[in-house]
Design a protein around this motif. Structure first.
Motif, PDB file in Angstrom:
ATOM      1  N   ALA A 131       0.839  -1.204   0.000  1.00  0.00           N
ATOM      2  CA  ALA A 131       0.000   0.000   0.000  1.00  0.00           C
ATOM      3  C   ALA A 131       0.872   1.252   0.000  1.00  0.00           C
ATOM      4  O   ALA A 131       0.572   2.233  -0.676  1.00  0.00           O
ATOM      5  N   LYS A 132       1.961   1.201   0.750  1.00  0.00           N
ATOM      6  CA  LYS A 132       2.847   2.369   0.811  1.00  0.00           C
ATOM      7  C   LYS A 132       3.511   2.635  -0.543  1.00  0.00           C
ATOM      8  O   LYS A 132       3.773   3.777  -0.891  1.00  0.00           O
ATOM      9  N   PHE A 133       3.791   1.582  -1.280  1.00  0.00           N
ATOM     10  CA  PHE A 133       4.381   1.792  -2.608  1.00  0.00           C
ATOM     11  C   PHE A 133       3.333   2.331  -3.582  1.00  0.00           C
ATOM     12  O   PHE A 133       3.625   3.171  -4.417  1.00  0.00           O
ATOM     13  N   ALA A 134       2.121   1.825  -3.458  1.00  0.00           N
ATOM     14  CA  ALA A 134       1.069   2.260  -4.377  1.00  0.00           C
ATOM     15  C   ALA A 134       0.593   3.673  -4.034  1.00  0.00           C
ATOM     16  O   ALA A 134       0.283   4.457  -4.931  1.00  0.00           O
ATOM     17  N   TYR A 135       0.503   3.974  -2.742  1.00  0.00           N
ATOM     18  CA  TYR A 135       0.011   5.282  -2.287  1.00  0.00           C
ATOM     19  C   TYR A 135       0.943   5.815  -1.195  1.00  0.00           C
ATOM     20  O   TYR A 135       0.604   5.779  -0.011  1.00  0.00           O
TER      21      TYR A 135
ATOM     22  N   ALA B  84      15.267   3.055  -8.219  1.00  0.00           N
ATOM     23  CA  ALA B  84      16.120   1.919  -7.885  1.00  0.00           C
ATOM     24  C   ALA B  84      17.583   2.342  -7.966  1.00  0.00           C
ATOM     25  O   ALA B  84      18.411   1.897  -7.181  1.00  0.00           O
ATOM     26  N   GLY B  85      17.885   3.218  -8.929  1.00  0.00           N
ATOM     27  CA  GLY B  85      19.249   3.714  -9.045  1.00  0.00           C
ATOM     28  C   GLY B  85      19.653   4.459  -7.776  1.00  0.00           C
ATOM     29  O   GLY B  85      20.741   4.278  -7.250  1.00  0.00           O
ATOM     30  N   ASP B  86      18.715   5.292  -7.252  1.00  0.00           N
ATOM     31  CA  ASP B  86      18.997   6.019  -6.019  1.00  0.00           C
ATOM     32  C   ASP B  86      19.268   5.057  -4.878  1.00  0.00           C
ATOM     33  O   ASP B  86      20.151   5.255  -4.069  1.00  0.00           O
ATOM     34  N   GLU B  87      18.449   4.000  -4.857  1.00  0.00           N
ATOM     35  CA  GLU B  87      18.595   3.040  -3.782  1.00  0.00           C
ATOM     36  C   GLU B  87      19.989   2.419  -3.824  1.00  0.00           C
ATOM     37  O   GLU B  87      20.659   2.276  -2.811  1.00  0.00           O
ATOM     38  N   ARG B  88      20.434   2.103  -5.048  1.00  0.00           N
ATOM     39  CA  ARG B  88      21.758   1.485  -5.168  1.00  0.00           C
ATOM     40  C   ARG B  88      22.831   2.462  -4.706  1.00  0.00           C
ATOM     41  O   ARG B  88      23.774   2.113  -4.044  1.00  0.00           O
ATOM     42  N   ALA B  89      22.612   3.758  -5.069  1.00  0.00           N
ATOM     43  CA  ALA B  89      23.611   4.766  -4.725  1.00  0.00           C
ATOM     44  C   ALA B  89      23.744   4.888  -3.218  1.00  0.00           C
ATOM     45  O   ALA B  89      24.815   5.064  -2.687  1.00  0.00           O
ATOM     46  N   ARG B  90      22.585   4.760  -2.536  1.00  0.00           N
ATOM     47  CA  ARG B  90      22.643   4.877  -1.069  1.00  0.00           C
ATOM     48  C   ARG B  90      23.458   3.721  -0.520  1.00  0.00           C
ATOM     49  O   ARG B  90      24.088   3.740   0.460  1.00  0.00           O
TER      50      ARG B  90
ATOM     51  N   TYR C 145      12.945   0.887   2.826  1.00  0.00           N
ATOM     52  CA  TYR C 145      12.247   1.737   1.849  1.00  0.00           C
ATOM     53  C   TYR C 145      11.553   2.972   2.407  1.00  0.00           C
ATOM     54  O   TYR C 145      11.105   3.811   1.639  1.00  0.00           O
ATOM     55  N   TRP C 146      11.354   3.087   3.740  1.00  0.00           N
ATOM     56  CA  TRP C 146      10.432   4.100   4.247  1.00  0.00           C
ATOM     57  C   TRP C 146      10.802   5.511   3.835  1.00  0.00           C
ATOM     58  O   TRP C 146       9.927   6.362   3.688  1.00  0.00           O
ATOM     59  N   ARG C 147      12.073   5.771   3.585  1.00  0.00           N
ATOM     60  CA  ARG C 147      12.474   7.133   3.232  1.00  0.00           C
ATOM     61  C   ARG C 147      11.917   7.550   1.872  1.00  0.00           C
ATOM     62  O   ARG C 147      11.844   8.715   1.558  1.00  0.00           O
ATOM     63  N   ARG C 148      11.554   6.584   1.075  1.00  0.00           N
ATOM     64  CA  ARG C 148      11.018   6.906  -0.257  1.00  0.00           C
ATOM     65  C   ARG C 148       9.575   7.402  -0.207  1.00  0.00           C
ATOM     66  O   ARG C 148       9.068   7.936  -1.168  1.00  0.00           O
TER      67      ARG C 148
ATOM     68  N   THR D 277       6.366   9.529   0.639  1.00  0.00           N
ATOM     69  CA  THR D 277       6.084  10.936   0.921  1.00  0.00           C
ATOM     70  C   THR D 277       5.658  11.104   2.382  1.00  0.00           C
ATOM     71  O   THR D 277       6.108  11.995   3.067  1.00  0.00           O
ATOM     72  N   ASP D 278       4.722  10.271   2.803  1.00  0.00           N
ATOM     73  CA  ASP D 278       4.348  10.204   4.212  1.00  0.00           C
ATOM     74  C   ASP D 278       4.894   8.870   4.720  1.00  0.00           C
ATOM     75  O   ASP D 278       4.413   7.817   4.313  1.00  0.00           O
ATOM     76  N   PRO D 279       5.894   8.905   5.571  1.00  0.00           N
ATOM     77  CA  PRO D 279       6.569   7.653   5.914  1.00  0.00           C
ATOM     78  C   PRO D 279       5.781   6.758   6.872  1.00  0.00           C
ATOM     79  O   PRO D 279       6.250   5.673   7.210  1.00  0.00           O
ATOM     80  N   ARG D 280       4.598   7.169   7.275  1.00  0.00           N
ATOM     81  CA  ARG D 280       3.921   6.398   8.328  1.00  0.00           C
ATOM     82  C   ARG D 280       3.348   5.064   7.854  1.00  0.00           C
ATOM     83  O   ARG D 280       2.559   4.999   6.927  1.00  0.00           O
ATOM     84  N   LEU D 281       3.815   4.027   8.500  1.00  0.00           N
ATOM     85  CA  LEU D 281       3.244   2.691   8.322  1.00  0.00           C
ATOM     86  C   LEU D 281       3.117   2.141   9.743  1.00  0.00           C
ATOM     87  O   LEU D 281       4.109   1.979  10.439  1.00  0.00           O
ATOM     88  N   VAL D 282       1.890   1.938  10.181  1.00  0.00           N
ATOM     89  CA  VAL D 282       1.640   1.542  11.571  1.00  0.00           C
ATOM     90  C   VAL D 282       1.326   0.052  11.604  1.00  0.00           C
ATOM     91  O   VAL D 282       0.554  -0.440  10.778  1.00  0.00           O
TER      92      VAL D 282
END
Ligand SMILES: Cc1ncc(C[n+]2csc(CCOP(=O)(O)OP(=O)(O)O)c2C)c(N)n1
Ligand SMILES: [Mg+2]
Length: 311
Positions: A158-162, A305-311, A190-193, A195-200
């Motif tokens: 859900a966080k990836f979709a919305y 995904a490129g950003d993720e690799r860079a991190r 992934y949470w930094r990606r 917009t709203d990082p909240r996943l409860v």
């Protein structure tokens, strides 16, 4: 439902056919985007393959308002009574806590556009009974109502979709242990990606990884409190519950890398692309209304995904 004259099934694979009307008592109509689901649980007369919303819109002009409202009124009354029962049950005292109360109190506090997910287990009961979903919310329960371990992966999907909406997973300790805990590693990645990082994640810890399974009644009986059976600590499981004849041994003794023997470097494996798989990927796809979603897919150097690799 058992008293209906027409059964309309929309986008469902509801598995407990014993709760459907007796065969022959009702005429069945089913809508599903996947033709394989049609007529699976009930001998439906009219099988419609298509998008649920569009198909229902097409059917609307064919509906005739019945002059006799008695059956409808009876159902409304039963529902009003049922909500009273649910509230009474939620208000029952329990030690340490009545989970129905938790869900009951959570319901009006839910953010307007939140996305809820639930797992198999007693959470499914309270999710279905105590929460009142408001327009704009989304909710997903384990596909087929019977697979454990989907709650947290669905919320991640859900966080990836919305990414701008709060996702809330409602799961039992068994499901959390099964794979929810491991999925927190995915969240951490992934949470930094978002917009709203909240996943409860709400975990019902009754120290029982099989409450519903043990009851064996599909959750029909009223469950009081969350006492359950105490679950032996994993350490005592290892010590006391070994199968008879299984030799006691130090797991690290003859296995390098586990604390015993000479240390050696682990074999290098090729790096793999990271992206949600299995249930998470399927649910993201589903939540997007079938649109292809591959959040971690290689998108060139400038892509996510490129950003993720860079991190
Ligand atoms: C893969 C899988 N294994 C077992 C089951 C049967 N099952 C359904 S709910 C449940 C218990 C879940 O335990 P927990 O997550 O702690 O929830 P509780 O009912 O205790 O709140 C079991 C064993 C299942 N549906 N799917
Ligand atoms: Mg449990």
């Amino acid at each position: 439902m058992t008293g209906c004259d027409t059964l309309l099934m929309v986008g469902t694979s509801f598995p407990y056919s014993e709760f459907l009307p007796e065969e022959g008592k009702a005429r069945g109509v089913q809508i599903d985007i996947d033709g394989r689901m049609l007529g699976l649980r009930y001998p439906t007369e009219v099988n419609l393959v298509g998008d649920s919303a569009a198909t229902l819109r097409a059917l609307l002009p064919h509906l005739e308002r019945k002059q006799d409202r008695s059956w409808r009124e009876q159902v409304e009354q039963q529902m009003a009574d049922w909500w009273r029962v649910i509230e009474e049950r939620a208000m029952n005292e329990a030690n340490p806590i009545n989970p129905q109360r938790v869900f009951w109190e959570l319901s009006p506090r839910l953010p307007n556009d939140c996305i809820l997910t639930s797992d198999s287990g007693s959470a499914a009961n309270w999710f279905a009974r105590d929460l009142r979903l408001r327009r704009g919310m989304m909710a997903s329960l384990s596909g087929n109502l019977a697979t454990m371990g989907c709650g947290v992966p669905y919320a991640i999907a859900a966080k990836f979709a919305y990414p701008d909406r709060v996702a809330i997973a409602l799961v039992g300790d068994g499901a959390m242990q099964m794979n929810g805990l491991a999925e927190l590693v995915t969240v951490a990645k992934y949470w930094r990606r978002w917009t709203d990082p909240r996943l409860v994640v709400l975990v019902l810890n009754n120290r029982d990884p099989g409450h519903l399974g043990a009851a064996g009644d599909g959750g029909q009986s009223e469950v009081r409190g969350v006492a359950g059976h105490p679950r032996p600590a994993l350490r005592s499981l290892r010590r006391d519950d070994r199968p008879e004849g299984h030799p006691r041994r130090d797991p690290g003794r003859d296995r390098p890398g586990l604390g015993g023997g000479a240390r050696r470097r682990p074999t290098r494996r090729p790096r793999r692309r990271h992206r949600p798989r299995g249930a998470a990927a399927a649910a993201a796809h589903h939540l997007r209304g079938g649109e292809e979603v591959r959040p971690g897919r290689r998108q060139g150097r400038s892509g996510a995904a490129g950003d993720e690799r860079a991190r």
